[in-house]
Design a protein around this motif. Structure first.
Motif, PDB file in Angstrom:
ATOM      1  N   THR A   1       0.840  -1.204   0.000  1.00 53.60           N
ATOM      2  CA  THR A   1       0.000   0.000   0.000  1.00 53.60           C
ATOM      3  C   THR A   1       0.871   1.248   0.000  1.00 53.60           C
ATOM      4  O   THR A   1       0.589   2.228  -0.704  1.00 53.60           O
ATOM      5  CB  THR A   1      -0.944  -0.017   1.221  1.00 53.60           C
ATOM      6  OG1 THR A   1      -1.843  -1.116   1.067  1.00 53.60           O
ATOM      7  CG2 THR A   1      -1.738   1.268   1.346  1.00 53.60           C
TER       8      THR A   1
ATOM      9  N   ASP B   1      -5.532  -1.459  -5.195  1.00 53.32           N
ATOM     10  CA  ASP B   1      -4.883  -1.967  -3.983  1.00 53.32           C
ATOM     11  C   ASP B   1      -5.779  -3.007  -3.336  1.00 53.32           C
ATOM     12  O   ASP B   1      -6.692  -2.673  -2.589  1.00 53.32           O
ATOM     13  CB  ASP B   1      -4.571  -0.829  -3.012  1.00 53.32           C
ATOM     14  CG  ASP B   1      -3.698  -1.308  -1.841  1.00 53.32           C
ATOM     15  OD1 ASP B   1      -3.456  -2.530  -1.737  1.00 53.32           O
ATOM     16  OD2 ASP B   1      -3.268  -0.448  -1.048  1.00 53.32           O
TER      17      ASP B   1
ATOM     18  N   GLN C   1      -7.254   0.404  -0.731  1.00 49.68           N
ATOM     19  CA  GLN C   1      -7.510  -0.882  -0.090  1.00 49.68           C
ATOM     20  C   GLN C   1      -8.816  -0.831   0.708  1.00 49.68           C
ATOM     21  O   GLN C   1      -9.554  -1.804   0.737  1.00 49.68           O
ATOM     22  CB  GLN C   1      -6.331  -1.224   0.825  1.00 49.68           C
ATOM     23  CG  GLN C   1      -6.353  -2.627   1.358  1.00 49.68           C
ATOM     24  CD  GLN C   1      -5.010  -3.028   1.969  1.00 49.68           C
ATOM     25  OE1 GLN C   1      -4.143  -2.191   2.228  1.00 49.68           O
ATOM     26  NE2 GLN C   1      -4.834  -4.318   2.194  1.00 49.68           N
TER      27      GLN C   1
HETATM   28 MG    MG Z   1      -1.997  -2.798   2.032  1.00 47.03          MG
END
Ligand code: MG
Ligand code: DCP
Length: 242
Positions: A48, A169, A89
């Motif tokens: 990330t 992500d 994410q």
């Molecule tokens: Mg991550």
């Protein structure tokens, strides 16, 4: 004309503000338009963090992040956002209608563009199932839709902007394997000229990527195609078997 969206990381090192140790060290790779680059690695590996450097959520400590040869530190924020779409994410939906949420990055998008993006993101059925359609209300944080629906709406939002570069992500993790496969097939057809960077947990999500980077403890430990990594990378083999 030359396709746009070439991403290059040149010997990038990054530390979070106040931290002692870098979370990314000596990261170098190139992602080309028309290709899919995947990043895989255990939790905390730095995936990330890595993808957050292109839209400049943070700036590198040393090295360069370039978009079509220009360091992102030399680009306007508005230019980066118009060319790079990141699906985070933990995708964020805000309070408002589905339509508001989808038009976030491109207010002038037509309804047809919205439906097209929803279809690619495998979210069309979900939006059609209520008579309110695009006017359906989303609660703040998207708490009235499931995690998988949030991910798909967030993917649709990114598609609406038609960027040069997509960053996903871990965007497919909440989807069942069949939906994941359908979505990526549709995505591939729609993003043919773009650069696609996919962070994933599941090997099945990225097995067809043009190149896979295996990240461990902030470093690229191995790189190659799925078949190459199966032969050469113990770290990748471990992920496959997990
Ligand atoms: Mg991550
Ligand atoms: N980290 C930090 N401060 C932040 C975010 C992360 O200090 N604001 C640290 C936690 C990890 C390292 O940086 O030690 C890498 O975190 P990432 O979120 O980049 O890791 P991944 O995305 O690879 O992990 P996951 O698979 O859980 O999403």
């Amino acid at each position: 004309a030359e396709k746009k969206g070439r991403v290059e990381f040149r010997d990038v090192t990054f530390k979070y503000p106040g931290a002692e140790a870098p979370v990314l060290s000596n990261i170098s790779f190139t992602a080309e338009p028309g290709k899919t680059l995947a990043i895989i690695g255990s939790t905390g590996a730095g995936k990330t963090t890595l993808v957050s450097l292109l839209p400049r959520l943070y700036d590198v400590a040393s090295g360069d992040v370039l978009l079509d040869g220009v360091p992102v530190t030399k680009m306007d924020a508005s230019e980066i956002t118009s060319r790079v779409s990141a699906v985070p994410q933990k995708p964020y939906l805000f309070s408002g209608t589905i339509e508001h949420n989808l038009r976030f990055g491109k207010p002038e998008a037509t309804d047809e563009e919205l439906w097209d993006a929803l279809e690619t993101a495998q979210a069309k059925g979900f939006v059609e199932e209520k008579s309110s359609g695009l006017n359906r209300r989303i609660a703040q944080g998207g708490t009235n839709v499931s995690g998988g629906q949030r991910q798909r709406l967030s993917i649709a939002r990114a598609l609406v902007t038609k960027p040069n570069v997509y960053l996903f992500d871990d965007s497919f993790s909440a989807l069942d394997v069949a939906t994941d496969a359908r979505l990526r097939k549709a995505l591939k057809a729609k993003t043919r000229d773009a650069t696609v960077i996919i962070v994933a947990q599941r090997v099945s999500t990225i097995a067809d990527a043009d190149e896979i980077l295996v990240l461990d403890n902030g470093r690229i430990v191995d790189r190659g195609t799925h078949d190459e990594l199966l032969e050469t990378s113990p770290t990748y083999q471990e992920i496959v078997e997990s």
